[in-house]
Write a protein that holds these residues in place. Structure first.
Motif, mmCIF file in Angstrom:
data_model
loop_
_atom_site.group_PDB
_atom_site.id
_atom_site.type_symbol
_atom_site.label_atom_id
_atom_site.label_comp_id
_atom_site.label_asym_id
_atom_site.label_seq_id
_atom_site.Cartn_x
_atom_site.Cartn_y
_atom_site.Cartn_z
ATOM 1 N N ARG A 158 56.346 22.456 -119.611
ATOM 2 C CA ARG A 158 57.635 23.109 -119.325
ATOM 3 C C ARG A 158 58.456 22.360 -118.287
ATOM 4 N NH1 ARG A 158 54.309 27.594 -118.447
ATOM 5 N NH2 ARG A 158 54.876 27.487 -116.232
ATOM 6 N N GLY A 159 57.804 21.578 -117.444
ATOM 7 C CA GLY A 159 58.465 21.025 -116.270
ATOM 8 C C GLY A 159 59.282 19.778 -116.536
ATOM 9 N N ASP A 160 60.159 19.480 -115.577
ATOM 10 C CA ASP A 160 60.904 18.225 -115.618
ATOM 11 C C ASP A 160 60.011 17.114 -115.055
ATOM 12 O OD1 ASP A 160 60.862 18.649 -112.878
ATOM 13 O OD2 ASP A 160 62.988 19.143 -112.731
ATOM 14 N N VAL A 161 60.552 15.922 -114.936
ATOM 15 C CA VAL A 161 59.732 14.781 -114.499
ATOM 16 C C VAL A 161 59.140 15.024 -113.116
ATOM 17 C CG1 VAL A 161 59.787 12.336 -113.843
ATOM 18 C CG2 VAL A 161 60.905 13.083 -115.953
ATOM 19 N N LYS A 162 59.938 15.556 -112.201
ATOM 20 C CA LYS A 162 59.448 15.796 -110.843
ATOM 21 C C LYS A 162 58.305 16.796 -110.842
ATOM 22 C CE LYS A 162 59.605 15.178 -106.406
ATOM 23 N NZ LYS A 162 59.212 13.879 -105.828
ATOM 24 N N ALA A 163 58.450 17.862 -111.623
ATOM 25 C CA ALA A 163 57.382 18.862 -111.713
ATOM 26 C C ALA A 163 56.121 18.254 -112.316
ATOM 27 C CB ALA A 163 57.849 20.045 -112.548
ATOM 28 N N ARG A 164 56.299 17.414 -113.303
ATOM 29 C CA ARG A 164 55.153 16.774 -113.950
ATOM 30 C C ARG A 164 54.430 15.830 -112.985
ATOM 31 N NH1 ARG A 164 56.497 15.486 -120.307
ATOM 32 N NH2 ARG A 164 57.005 17.633 -120.878
ATOM 33 N N GLU A 165 55.191 15.112 -112.196
ATOM 34 C CA GLU A 165 54.580 14.229 -111.197
ATOM 35 C C GLU A 165 53.698 15.037 -110.251
ATOM 36 O OE1 GLU A 165 57.647 12.195 -109.075
ATOM 37 O OE2 GLU A 165 58.442 11.200 -110.851
ATOM 38 N N THR A 166 54.229 16.154 -109.785
ATOM 39 C CA THR A 166 53.492 16.991 -108.840
ATOM 40 C C THR A 166 52.177 17.469 -109.433
ATOM 41 O OG1 THR A 166 55.532 17.751 -107.781
ATOM 42 C CG2 THR A 166 53.581 19.118 -107.476
ATOM 43 N N ILE A 167 52.216 17.924 -110.663
ATOM 44 C CA ILE A 167 51.001 18.424 -111.308
ATOM 45 C C ILE A 167 49.989 17.302 -111.500
ATOM 46 C CG2 ILE A 167 50.099 19.376 -113.473
ATOM 47 C CD1 ILE A 167 52.716 21.051 -113.574
ATOM 48 N N LEU A 168 50.439 16.147 -111.972
ATOM 49 C CA LEU A 168 49.525 15.015 -112.167
ATOM 50 C C LEU A 168 48.877 14.589 -110.858
ATOM 51 C CD1 LEU A 168 51.677 12.821 -114.608
ATOM 52 C CD2 LEU A 168 49.627 14.139 -115.199
ATOM 53 N N ALA A 186 49.443 11.067 -120.117
ATOM 54 C CA ALA A 186 50.589 10.710 -119.269
ATOM 55 C C ALA A 186 50.743 9.201 -119.148
ATOM 56 C CB ALA A 186 50.441 11.339 -117.881
ATOM 57 N N LEU A 187 49.649 8.466 -119.307
ATOM 58 C CA LEU A 187 49.707 7.010 -119.235
ATOM 59 C C LEU A 187 50.525 6.418 -120.379
ATOM 60 C CD1 LEU A 187 45.957 6.227 -118.394
ATOM 61 C CD2 LEU A 187 47.871 6.358 -116.791
ATOM 62 N N ASP A 188 50.695 7.206 -121.441
ATOM 63 C CA ASP A 188 51.381 6.691 -122.636
ATOM 64 C C ASP A 188 52.790 7.262 -122.827
ATOM 65 O OD1 ASP A 188 49.108 5.187 -123.437
ATOM 66 O OD2 ASP A 188 48.198 7.027 -124.232
ATOM 67 N N GLU A 189 53.272 8.023 -121.837
ATOM 68 C CA GLU A 189 54.569 8.669 -122.016
ATOM 69 C C GLU A 189 55.753 7.720 -121.817
ATOM 70 O OE1 GLU A 189 55.371 12.542 -120.470
ATOM 71 O OE2 GLU A 189 53.246 13.088 -120.474
ATOM 72 N N ALA A 198 49.511 9.603 -112.623
ATOM 73 C CA ALA A 198 48.260 9.761 -113.374
ATOM 74 C C ALA A 198 47.218 8.748 -112.930
ATOM 75 C CB ALA A 198 48.534 9.626 -114.868
ATOM 76 N N VAL A 199 47.645 7.524 -112.657
ATOM 77 C CA VAL A 199 46.733 6.471 -112.209
ATOM 78 C C VAL A 199 45.988 6.904 -110.951
ATOM 79 C CG1 VAL A 199 46.678 4.194 -111.097
ATOM 80 C CG2 VAL A 199 47.868 4.495 -113.275
ATOM 81 N N ASN A 200 46.718 7.409 -109.976
ATOM 82 C CA ASN A 200 46.103 7.808 -108.708
ATOM 83 C C ASN A 200 45.047 8.889 -108.912
ATOM 84 O OD1 ASN A 200 47.485 6.084 -106.865
ATOM 85 N ND2 ASN A 200 49.314 7.348 -107.060
ATOM 86 N N SER A 201 45.351 9.867 -109.748
ATOM 87 C CA SER A 201 44.399 10.955 -109.979
ATOM 88 C C SER A 201 43.194 10.489 -110.796
ATOM 89 C CB SER A 201 45.095 12.126 -110.680
ATOM 90 O OG SER A 201 45.985 12.771 -109.791
ATOM 91 N N LEU A 202 43.427 9.669 -111.805
ATOM 92 C CA LEU A 202 42.320 9.173 -112.620
ATOM 93 C C LEU A 202 41.366 8.304 -111.802
ATOM 94 C CD1 LEU A 202 44.266 8.336 -115.897
ATOM 95 C CD2 LEU A 202 42.408 10.005 -115.688
ATOM 96 N N GLN A 226 54.347 -2.986 -110.888
ATOM 97 C CA GLN A 226 54.063 -1.812 -110.063
ATOM 98 C C GLN A 226 52.842 -1.054 -110.568
ATOM 99 O OE1 GLN A 226 55.671 -0.870 -107.115
ATOM 100 N NE2 GLN A 226 53.864 0.451 -107.034
ATOM 101 N N VAL A 227 52.719 -0.944 -111.867
ATOM 102 C CA VAL A 227 51.563 -0.246 -112.446
ATOM 103 C C VAL A 227 50.276 -1.002 -112.144
ATOM 104 C CG1 VAL A 227 50.429 0.354 -114.629
ATOM 105 C CG2 VAL A 227 52.829 0.971 -114.256
ATOM 106 N N ARG A 228 50.304 -2.323 -112.317
ATOM 107 C CA ARG A 228 49.097 -3.116 -112.063
ATOM 108 C C ARG A 228 48.695 -3.040 -110.587
ATOM 109 N NH1 ARG A 228 49.487 -9.002 -114.281
ATOM 110 N NH2 ARG A 228 47.247 -8.783 -114.578
ATOM 111 N N TYR A 229 49.702 -3.106 -109.715
ATOM 112 C CA TYR A 229 49.399 -3.020 -108.282
ATOM 113 C C TYR A 229 48.823 -1.642 -107.933
ATOM 114 C CZ TYR A 229 49.996 -2.419 -103.290
ATOM 115 O OH TYR A 229 49.766 -2.139 -101.975
ATOM 116 N N THR A 230 49.427 -0.584 -108.488
ATOM 117 C CA THR A 230 48.961 0.768 -108.183
ATOM 118 C C THR A 230 47.543 0.991 -108.682
ATOM 119 O OG1 THR A 230 51.226 1.627 -108.265
ATOM 120 C CG2 THR A 230 49.445 3.239 -108.485
ATOM 121 N N ILE A 231 47.238 0.484 -109.868
ATOM 122 C CA ILE A 231 45.871 0.608 -110.375
ATOM 123 C C ILE A 231 44.899 -0.149 -109.472
ATOM 124 C CG2 ILE A 231 44.305 0.034 -112.274
ATOM 125 C CD1 ILE A 231 46.666 0.421 -114.182
#
Length: 259
Positions: A158-168, A186-189, A198-202, A226-231
């Motif tokens: 139901r949420g917007d991008v910001k809400a989805r970030e918070t949940i992830l 979420a990695l494929d969205e 999602a990376v941080n939580s996984l 950015q994704v590679r660095y964050t992972i």
């Protein structure tokens, strides 16, 4: 002796803590007396509330939740999760629905500690509030279970991008199957902020399937810098096994900012 030292030194929080550790009816009464003592500082009154929780002064703690000093009331709500019981639950549910954000935030923290069905209901309802979502999602994640997983997944959809970030961001640790599926999907969205969340939580999960997926993404030239660095960063600090198995690449990407 301790009470005199508290009144003589408004920063003497250690003495307040010592009173709480005694867990004696007389010291509980003394701590309760500090809550309405105009000669002591607000900080001492807040410390007295926390000491009451340690000392088992549940009745006084419940009364403190309605203290005219808002900081004292908020501290009481924050301290109530470890006390438990029907009265504490009712007080916390009322505060969570009060509309006062400070009291709601404090109440949600304690409701998460209670973990009762009514507490879970209140936390789920709070997912719809932008200002409370982070606290509610975090506490729900710590409770876990099928119902929580379903509620978080529904709020995500139901949420917007910001809400989805918070949940992830609040799904690390040991989420259930549905929550784990949510993180992986979420990695494929195709939305980088969701991928990073999602990376941080996984990475915090330290689970083999998620580890393999993250390592594969980290190695892929199609992943953004950015994704590679964050992972790399998340695995370096959040998953010792993944770091040990991929140390050279992780260190290279971490030090090179994803390059």
């Amino acid at each position: 002796m301790l009470l005199r030292s508290i009144r003589e030194d408004e920063e003497n929080t250690q003495a307040v803590w010592a009173l709480g550790q005694m867990k004696d009816p007389r010291t509980v009464a003394a701590l309760n007396g500090l809550l309405d003592d105009s000669t002591v500082s607000q900080r001492i009154r807040q410390e007295a509330v926390q000491a009451l929780a340690q000392a088992g002064g549940a009745e006084h703690l419940l009364q403190a939740a309605n203290h005219p000093d808002k900081k004292v009331a908020v501290t009481a709500l924050q301290s109530m999760g470890g006390v438990g019981g029907p009265e504490a639950e009712r007080t916390l549910l009322a505060a969570a629905a009060s509309g006062d954000k400070e009291k709601q935030f404090a109440a949600l923290m304690s409701l998460g500690q209670l973990g009762t069905p009514k507490a879970v209901n209140s936390l789920i309802e709070s997912l719809s509030d932008d200002k409370l979502r982070d606290q509610a999602a975090g506490m729900l994640s710590s409770i876990g279970g099928k119902r929580v997983d379903s509620a978080l997944a529904s709020a995500y959809q139901r949420g917007d991008v910001k809400a989805r970030e918070t949940i992830l961001q609040n799904l690390g640790g040991q989420p259930g199957p549905r929550a784990k599926q949510l993180l992986m999907s979420a990695l494929d969205e195709g939305v980088e902020s969701l991928t990073l969340s999602a990376v941080n939580s996984l990475a915090r999960m330290g689970e083999s399937q998620s580890r393999l997926r993250l390592v594969t993404m980290m190695q892929s030239p199609s992943s953004t810098k950015q994704v590679r660095y964050t992972i790399a960063s998340s695995l370096k600090w959040g998953d010792p096994k993944a770091y040990k198995e991929n140390k050279a690449l992780i260190d290279q990407l971490y030090q090179g900012g994803g390059m």
